[in-house]
Design a protein around this motif. Structure first.
Motif, PDB file in Angstrom:
ATOM      1  N   VAL A 205       0.834  -1.194   0.000  1.00 33.63           N
ATOM      2  CA  VAL A 205       0.000   0.000   0.000  1.00 33.63           C
ATOM      3  C   VAL A 205       0.872   1.248   0.000  1.00 33.63           C
ATOM      4  CG1 VAL A 205      -1.734   1.313   1.294  1.00 33.63           C
ATOM      5  CG2 VAL A 205      -1.912  -1.177   1.133  1.00 33.63           C
ATOM      6  N   ALA A 206       1.967   1.225   0.740  1.00 33.23           N
ATOM      7  CA  ALA A 206       2.863   2.384   0.801  1.00 33.23           C
ATOM      8  C   ALA A 206       3.460   2.690  -0.578  1.00 33.23           C
ATOM      9  CB  ALA A 206       3.972   2.136   1.815  1.00 33.23           C
ATOM     10  N   THR A 207       3.852   1.650  -1.290  1.00 32.45           N
ATOM     11  CA  THR A 207       4.431   1.838  -2.627  1.00 32.45           C
ATOM     12  C   THR A 207       3.408   2.454  -3.579  1.00 32.45           C
ATOM     13  OG1 THR A 207       5.976   0.000  -2.351  1.00 32.45           O
ATOM     14  CG2 THR A 207       5.423   0.633  -4.616  1.00 32.45           C
ATOM     15  N   VAL A 208       2.174   1.934  -3.551  1.00 29.00           N
ATOM     16  CA  VAL A 208       1.127   2.439  -4.438  1.00 29.00           C
ATOM     17  C   VAL A 208       0.742   3.866  -4.049  1.00 29.00           C
ATOM     18  CG1 VAL A 208      -1.283   2.142  -5.147  1.00 29.00           C
ATOM     19  CG2 VAL A 208       0.254   0.162  -5.027  1.00 29.00           C
ATOM     20  N   THR A 209       0.654   4.131  -2.760  1.00 26.34           N
ATOM     21  CA  THR A 209       0.310   5.480  -2.301  1.00 26.34           C
ATOM     22  C   THR A 209       1.340   6.492  -2.795  1.00 26.34           C
ATOM     23  OG1 THR A 209      -0.797   4.610  -0.331  1.00 26.34           O
ATOM     24  CG2 THR A 209      -0.080   6.915  -0.267  1.00 26.34           C
ATOM     25  N   ARG A 210       2.606   6.133  -2.713  1.00 27.62           N
ATOM     26  CA  ARG A 210       3.664   7.041  -3.187  1.00 27.62           C
ATOM     27  C   ARG A 210       3.554   7.256  -4.697  1.00 27.62           C
ATOM     28  NH1 ARG A 210       9.227   6.610  -4.740  1.00 27.62           N
ATOM     29  NH2 ARG A 210      10.390   8.474  -4.115  1.00 27.62           N
ATOM     30  N   ALA A 211       3.278   6.188  -5.449  1.00 27.66           N
ATOM     31  CA  ALA A 211       3.151   6.306  -6.902  1.00 27.66           C
ATOM     32  C   ALA A 211       1.966   7.185  -7.282  1.00 27.66           C
ATOM     33  CB  ALA A 211       3.008   4.923  -7.530  1.00 27.66           C
ATOM     34  N   ILE A 212       0.863   7.067  -6.550  1.00 23.13           N
ATOM     35  CA  ILE A 212      -0.305   7.915  -6.819  1.00 23.13           C
ATOM     36  C   ILE A 212       0.045   9.381  -6.593  1.00 23.13           C
ATOM     37  CG2 ILE A 212      -2.622   8.537  -6.027  1.00 23.13           C
ATOM     38  CD1 ILE A 212      -3.102   5.563  -5.463  1.00 23.13           C
ATOM     39  N   GLY A 213       0.721   9.647  -5.489  1.00 20.60           N
ATOM     40  CA  GLY A 213       1.122  11.025  -5.217  1.00 20.60           C
ATOM     41  C   GLY A 213       1.998  11.594  -6.308  1.00 20.60           C
ATOM     42  N   GLN A 214       2.872  10.763  -6.868  1.00 18.32           N
ATOM     43  CA  GLN A 214       3.760  11.225  -7.927  1.00 18.32           C
ATOM     44  C   GLN A 214       3.005  11.502  -9.224  1.00 18.32           C
ATOM     45  OE1 GLN A 214       6.484   7.889  -7.762  1.00 18.32           O
ATOM     46  NE2 GLN A 214       8.069   9.147  -6.787  1.00 18.32           N
TER      47      GLN A 214
END
Length: 344
Positions: A205-214
């Motif tokens: 979830v942390a990886t996907v959350t960071r990618a969404i923010g980017q």
């Protein structure tokens, strides 16, 4: 839809993944109510959202897709059958019904001019009920639906939305395979949870959350929130075709893009080399708007005007005859060209 609904949609057009508690402070309605209202709007088909990739301007020319507008003339009484056949096609991004000498105008996205030509000649033209087609290859998009706004929020509310914390300032110059997976995960619902996408693609979830923010702040991705415009009061949509001296195309296109009524404006390869789609509350507004355009751009000769009484598909979202969201077909084009966005 009431004033709070319109304010909510306008806010999410600007900041599509803003938290309900953040929006509570800006809109002045409690977070639970806003969440409930958004769910109601989506479930009723009045509102939907999208996320898609575009090719960065500095990307290699060979990787940029081609956008074409294609007029389709149908046998009398066969328009709906033609719609049913072509709507599921992933590379047919948008379908609009028209008045005049053609029944439909399609927006296609393919990797090359040759692929557009092949699809039109061998697939579209052979659909039962299709009489004729005419293709207009796009050149520059001065405006499209991503940047269109309802315009109901105050300037202070807009500033507050733009000032929300940004987590994507470290976005890479080009999307990675992870970003492409996340864009596909958000393609039909930009507010889909990071947890749901993480479960789907097998990432944390942390990886996907960071990618969404980017991707929310990257030059290679776009998000948009759409609504059933005819249901909520935009009762007249007109597509206008202009013939503009080449040296004035940029000026006229950029000027038309600034009009609040302009939903889309792009230059095309044709004798009528600029087209715009205008959304109005009432057709009576068109006379004054056309006069305003003529005064501002006297060399822009209007060659044709069409009513667009119905949108059947918009960026992969198939709509019902009443204009409400019905289903989503994941578009399957390459990344859309970098000109698929507002120019300065």
């Amino acid at each position: 839809m009431d004033d709070v609904d319109f304010a909510l949609v306008n806010a999410l057009q600007i900041s599509p993944r803003a938290g309900w508690s953040q929006l509570e402070t800006i809109i002045g309605v409690d977070a639970t109510t806003l969440s409930r209202r958004w769910s109601r709007l989506v479930d009723s088909g009045l509102v939907w959202s999208s996320c898609f990739a575009v090719t960065p301007p500095e990307g290699p020319r060979r990787s940029r897709g081609v956008i074409a507008l294609v007029e389709v003339s149908c046998v009398a009484g066969e328009r709906e059958n033609v719609l049913d056949r072509i709507a599921p096609t992933p590379s047919v991004l948008t379908i609009e019904c028209t008045s005049g000498s053609r029944e439909l105008i399609l927006t296609l996205s393919f990797r090359s001019v040759a692929e557009v030509d092949q699809y039109v000649a061998t697939e579209l033209a052979t659909v039962p009920g299709v009489l004729a087609t005419r293709t207009h290859f796009s050149r520059t998009f001065f405006k499209e639906g991503t940047s269109w706004r309802l315009g109901v929020l105050s300037q202070s509310q807009i500033r507050a939305l733009n000032a929300l914390p940004a987590s994507g300032i470290d976005a890479p110059a080009r999307p990675t395979p992870l970003h492409e997976q996340v864009i596909n995960g958000l393609a039909g619902d930009v507010r889909r949870s990071a947890t749901s996408i993480a479960d789907e693609i097998g990432k944390s979830v942390a990886t996907v959350t960071r990618a969404i923010g980017q991707l929310l702040y990257a030059p290679w991705a776009r998000t948009r929130v759409d609504l059933a415009h005819n249901v909520v009061g935009y009762n007249a949509t007109v597509m206008v075709w202009f013939s503009v001296p080449h040296h004035q195309l940029e000026t006229v296109g950029a000027g038309l893009a600034m009009l609040p009524e302009t939903r889309m404006c792009c230059s095309v390869v044709n004798s009528a080399n600029l087209t715009a789609v205008l959304w109005m509350r009432d057709l009576l507004e068109f006379d004054a708007l056309e006069a305003k355009i003529a005064r501002a751009f006297p060399t822009a000769q209007i060659e044709d005007r069409w009513m667009l009484p119905r949108f059947a598909k918009r960026l992969g979202h198939i709509l019902s005859p009443t204009g409400r969201h019905a289903k989503f077909v994941l578009p399957n084009p390459p990344a859309l060209p970098s000109n698929w966005h507002d120019l300065p």
